[in-house]
Design an enzyme around this catalytic site. Structure first.
Site, PDB file in Angstrom:
ATOM      1  N   GLY A 135       9.912  27.145   1.774  1.00 31.53           N
ATOM      2  CA  GLY A 135       8.889  28.043   2.318  1.00 31.53           C
ATOM      3  C   GLY A 135       7.894  28.437   1.249  1.00 31.53           C
ATOM      4  N   GLY A 136       7.460  29.691   1.333  1.00 25.73           N
ATOM      5  CA  GLY A 136       6.463  30.177   0.384  1.00 25.73           C
ATOM      6  C   GLY A 136       6.969  30.152  -1.048  1.00 25.73           C
ATOM      7  N   GLY A 144     -19.127   4.659 -14.729  1.00 23.72           N
ATOM      8  CA  GLY A 144     -18.787   6.082 -14.645  1.00 23.72           C
ATOM      9  C   GLY A 144     -17.564   6.393 -15.485  1.00 23.72           C
ATOM     10  CB  ALA A 145     -14.506   4.483 -16.170  1.00 28.07           C
TER      11      ALA A 145
HETATM   12  C1  HXC Z   1      18.680  35.576   3.588  1.00 29.17           C
HETATM   13  C2  HXC Z   1      19.680  33.614   3.049  1.00 29.17           C
HETATM   14  C3  HXC Z   1      18.450  32.945   3.045  1.00 29.17           C
HETATM   15  C4  HXC Z   1      17.277  33.711   3.326  1.00 29.17           C
HETATM   16  C5  HXC Z   1      19.964  31.517   2.542  1.00 29.17           C
HETATM   17  N1  HXC Z   1      20.582  32.690   2.742  1.00 29.17           N
HETATM   18  N2  HXC Z   1      18.637  31.648   2.736  1.00 29.17           N
HETATM   19  N3  HXC Z   1      19.791  34.907   3.318  1.00 29.17           N
HETATM   20  N4  HXC Z   1      17.446  35.021   3.602  1.00 29.17           N
HETATM   21  N5  HXC Z   1      16.052  33.175   3.334  1.00 29.17           N
HETATM   22  C6  HXC Z   1      22.020  32.947   2.639  1.00 29.17           C
HETATM   23  C7  HXC Z   1      22.806  32.287   3.741  1.00 29.17           C
HETATM   24  O1  HXC Z   1      22.825  33.113   4.878  1.00 29.17           O
HETATM   25  C8  HXC Z   1      24.175  32.170   3.101  1.00 29.17           C
HETATM   26  O2  HXC Z   1      24.803  33.433   3.183  1.00 29.17           O
HETATM   27  C9  HXC Z   1      23.848  31.904   1.647  1.00 29.17           C
HETATM   28  O3  HXC Z   1      22.503  32.343   1.460  1.00 29.17           O
HETATM   29  C10 HXC Z   1      23.922  30.448   1.290  1.00 29.17           C
HETATM   30  O4  HXC Z   1      23.187  29.718   2.240  1.00 29.17           O
HETATM   31  P1  HXC Z   1      23.757  28.428   2.979  1.00 29.17           P
HETATM   32  O5  HXC Z   1      22.856  28.165   4.130  1.00 29.17           O
HETATM   33  O6  HXC Z   1      25.218  28.610   3.247  1.00 29.17           O
HETATM   34  O7  HXC Z   1      23.583  27.338   1.823  1.00 29.17           O
HETATM   35  P2  HXC Z   1      23.185  25.819   1.974  1.00 29.17           P
HETATM   36  O8  HXC Z   1      23.965  25.167   3.049  1.00 29.17           O
HETATM   37  O9  HXC Z   1      23.255  25.259   0.598  1.00 29.17           O
HETATM   38  O10 HXC Z   1      21.653  25.832   2.468  1.00 29.17           O
HETATM   39  C11 HXC Z   1      20.646  26.358   1.635  1.00 29.17           C
HETATM   40  C12 HXC Z   1      19.320  26.468   2.403  1.00 29.17           C
HETATM   41  C13 HXC Z   1      19.531  27.247   3.714  1.00 29.17           C
HETATM   42  C14 HXC Z   1      18.816  25.079   2.741  1.00 29.17           C
HETATM   43  C15 HXC Z   1      18.315  27.133   1.485  1.00 29.17           C
HETATM   44  O11 HXC Z   1      20.251  28.457   3.413  1.00 29.17           O
HETATM   45  C16 HXC Z   1      18.270  27.604   4.370  1.00 29.17           C
HETATM   46  O12 HXC Z   1      17.679  26.783   5.096  1.00 29.17           O
HETATM   47  N6  HXC Z   1      17.801  28.853   4.180  1.00 29.17           N
HETATM   48  C17 HXC Z   1      16.577  29.301   4.773  1.00 29.17           C
HETATM   49  C18 HXC Z   1      15.399  28.721   4.070  1.00 29.17           C
HETATM   50  C19 HXC Z   1      14.139  29.315   4.574  1.00 29.17           C
HETATM   51  O13 HXC Z   1      13.644  28.890   5.631  1.00 29.17           O
HETATM   52  N7  HXC Z   1      13.671  30.396   3.909  1.00 29.17           N
HETATM   53  C20 HXC Z   1      12.604  31.195   4.371  1.00 29.17           C
HETATM   54  C21 HXC Z   1      11.331  30.437   4.054  1.00 29.17           C
HETATM   55  S1  HXC Z   1       9.956  31.321   4.548  1.00 29.17           S
HETATM   56  P3  HXC Z   1      26.401  33.586   3.318  1.00 29.17           P
HETATM   57  O14 HXC Z   1      26.597  35.056   3.503  1.00 29.17           O
HETATM   58  O15 HXC Z   1      26.785  32.772   4.482  1.00 29.17           O
HETATM   59  O16 HXC Z   1      26.937  33.058   2.035  1.00 29.17           O
HETATM   60  C22 HXC Z   1       9.485  32.039   3.151  1.00 29.17           C
HETATM   61  C23 HXC Z   1       8.264  32.842   3.316  1.00 29.17           C
HETATM   62  C24 HXC Z   1       7.708  33.206   1.982  1.00 29.17           C
HETATM   63  O17 HXC Z   1      10.045  31.929   2.123  1.00 29.17           O
HETATM   64  C25 HXC Z   1       6.282  33.408   2.148  1.00 29.17           C
HETATM   65  C26 HXC Z   1       5.613  33.582   0.833  1.00 29.17           C
HETATM   66  C27 HXC Z   1       4.185  33.177   0.942  1.00 29.17           C
END
Ligand code: HXC
Length: 518
Positions: A173-174, A408-409
């Site tokens: 994501g971000g 140009g290069a």
């Molecule tokens: C809260 C999160 C989290 C998140 C992971 N966890 N991402 N908790 N917010 N964004 C937690 C899970 O619930 C889990 O908790 C622990 O972290 C480990 O994650 P797993 O999924 O078990 O690990 P894994 O299988 O290795 O997968 C990792 C992952 C997946 C691919 C990163 O967790 C995932 O897809 N997370 C979401 C990614 C995402 O979409 N993020 C938001 C992006 S938007 P437990 O308690 O079970 O251990 C964004 C906006 C920002 O970032 C904007 C800025 C401009």
């Protein structure tokens, strides 16, 4: 203080709780993936016992959370502080995937912001060890605002302190925009990945199946997107690579890069340089051989090695002092400039210029890559970036024309009129508006069409063109280059020229900022 008394005991208890708070299951899971924990990474990176942590005991925001749960623990999933790499101070933040997936809540973000502010005040580089699921979903808008503050600070610090991101797990994501805004990105193969939208979203929106690795793994970003500048096969090597890289750069924009003493010097007069460029100008060779026979032995450190390989970028040293090297690579697409190589070169020049790193250009380029794809994808504006970056930079700049320098290069590769301080050419240089075949075909089209033996006539005209136009001596006589040099003496010439330029000072015109063609 009474070390058995309640104050000292509760102080010690807290430290123990901090150390014990990680679930063994999660640490084992991290190790099983081939990943280290955040603390193990910091230990590997920093000089022994140099790490000083701050904000270790902050706790996550839990008030007002009505969806999901936030684990109660110290540190909020990121370790921040400062330490030393080979005796030089750096600030660091390392996200801890074993705590809520290293996700970024507001307290976590505020720790990073505090570290960024300290690094900027102290004029020290900042290193981000990223292993995070992105914005913490439970904290909603607060985590987004945290990211915004981090991005804002990266941009405020850009060009003042080096900022380096090391991706050691997910950056989703971000979260990818912190590394993208920083100066350099390191990744570890198979355990790190970066993407704006993950495979699930790709499937939902486009109905396409793609793996994490194929969408945003280290190889993809090193070879195709160019987002990653360095990739290594495991975390230990990634950290070793980072430490080596660090030895070339200064700590901030008012320092010079560190000088390394006792380097194993390459001979100043090096006859090996006479045998690298083939006499036949259509034959390829590896420009890295030229580089390695000029810089201090073993000092060439390539950047973006797998991306846009027709242009080489990297650091090297001359008598222990860092220089930035840009070289057309005749071995790949004849060293042509295309969109990716132009952008790669421009970004590298701008880093060198921010951080007082003199630039050396080795030139052997037939021109810009023609074609519908390049034109429609904007080679005009992307090529202009390279032109802009060379002209804008005011660090010492030297060009050595090895062979082709056409059109140009010729202009873009740090020609004299773009602000090149010393422009040298080897006797093999071919400097002209275009290559002999093209020039003859345009100027003598009619004669060739009417000739009984067009092949013979063409060969004669090409020879004449080389003698009269496409050689370094015409440019030398007119002052467009400063000197035709003996290739064997290249290192000696460069050492003297960079020494002369060490006090170069060119004031940039006063303005808010220029408008680089983005
Ligand atoms: C809260 C999160 C989290 C998140 C992971 N966890 N991402 N908790 N917010 N964004 C937690 C899970 O619930 C889990 O908790 C622990 O972290 C480990 O994650 P797993 O999924 O078990 O690990 P894994 O299988 O290795 O997968 C990792 C992952 C997946 C691919 C990163 O967790 C995932 O897809 N997370 C979401 C990614 C995402 O979409 N993020 C938001 C992006 S938007 P437990 O308690 O079970 O251990 C964004 C906006 C920002 O970032 C904007 C800025 C401009």
């Amino acid at each position: 203080m009474d070390i058995d008394g309640k104050y000292y005991r509760s102080f010690k208890d807290r430290i123990k709780q901090l150390e014990d708070q990680h679930s063994k299951e999660k640490v084992d899971k991290q190790h099983a993936k081939g990943k280290l924990t955040a603390r193990e990474r910091i230990d590997l990176l920093l000089d022994k016992d140099s790490f000083e942590e701050i904000d270790a005991f902050v706790v996550p925001e839990t008030q007002g959370i009505e969806f999901g749960k936030v684990e109660k623990h110290y540190g909020d999933g990121v370790i921040t502080g400062h330490g030393k790499i080979n005796g030089r101070m750096v600030f660091i933040y390392a996200q801890d995937f074993t705590i809520m997936g290293g996700s970024l809540g507001i307290v976590h973000a505020n720790k990073i912001v505090k570290t960024q502010e300290m690094a900027l005040k102290m004029g020290a580089p900042i290193i981000a060890l990223i292993d995070s699921g992105g914005a913490r979903i439970q904290e909603g808008i607060a985590s987004l605002s945290g990211y915004a503050s981090i991005f804002y600070n990266i941009i405020r610090s850009s060009g003042i302190i080096p900022q380096i991101a090391v991706i050691m797990g997910p950056a989703a994501g971000g979260a990818v925009y912190s590394p993208a805004l920083m100066d350099f990105v390191f990744m570890t193969s198979f355990t790190s990945y970066m993407f704006l939208t993950g495979p699930n979203v790709v499937k939902e929106v486009l109905n396409e199946d793609v793996s994490f690795e194929d969408l945003g793994g280290a190889e993809v970003h090193a070879k195709k997107s160019g987002v990653a500048h360095f990739i290594y096969d495991d975390e230990e090597n990634t950290i070793l690579g980072l430490k080596k890289f660090f030895s070339y750069i200064p700590s901030n924009n008012v320092e010079n890069p560190p000088k390394i003493e006792g380097t194993n010097y390459t001979p100043d007069i090096n006859p090996k340089l006479l045998d690298i460029v083939p006499d036949d100008s259509n034959k390829a060779y590896d420009v890295k051989e030229v580089i390695n026979n000029v810089v201090d032995k073993g000092s060439f450190f390539e950047i973006s090695e797998l991306f846009a390989q027709s242009l080489i970028t990297g650091f090297g040293r001359l008598e222990g002092r860092t220089i930035g090297i840009i070289a057309n690579q005749p071995k790949v697409l004849a060293g042509v400039l295309d969109i990716n190589s132009s952008v790669k070169g421009a970004r590298f020049i701008r880093f060198c210029d921010c951080f007082n790193i003199p630039i050396l250009t080795f030139e052997d380029v037939p021109g810009f890559l023609p074609g519908i794809d390049q034109e429609h994808s904007g080679i005009i504006k992307h090529g202009a970036k390279l032109l802009y970056a060379y002209s804008e930079s005011n660090v010492p700049k030297i060009t050595v024309i090895l062979r082709k320098s056409y059109g140009g290069a010729y202009i873009v590769m740090n020609s004299k009129n773009l602000g090149g301080d010393y422009n040298f050419a080897w006797p093999t240089a071919e400097i002209a508006v275009m290559g002999p075949e093209g020039a003859v075909a345009i100027l003598y089209r009619k004669e060739l069409a009417e000739s009984d033996d067009p092949k013979k006539l063409k060969a004669k005209l090409v020879k004449k063109y080389r003698e009269k136009i496409a050689n370094p001596f015409v440019a030398d006589e007119k002052g467009f280059i400063d000197e035709v040099i003996d290739p064997a003496e290249t290192r000696k010439k460069l050492i003297t020229a960079f020494e002369v330029l060490s006090n170069k000072w060119v004031e940039a015109p006063s303005r808010k900022h220029g408008n680089i063609p983005l």
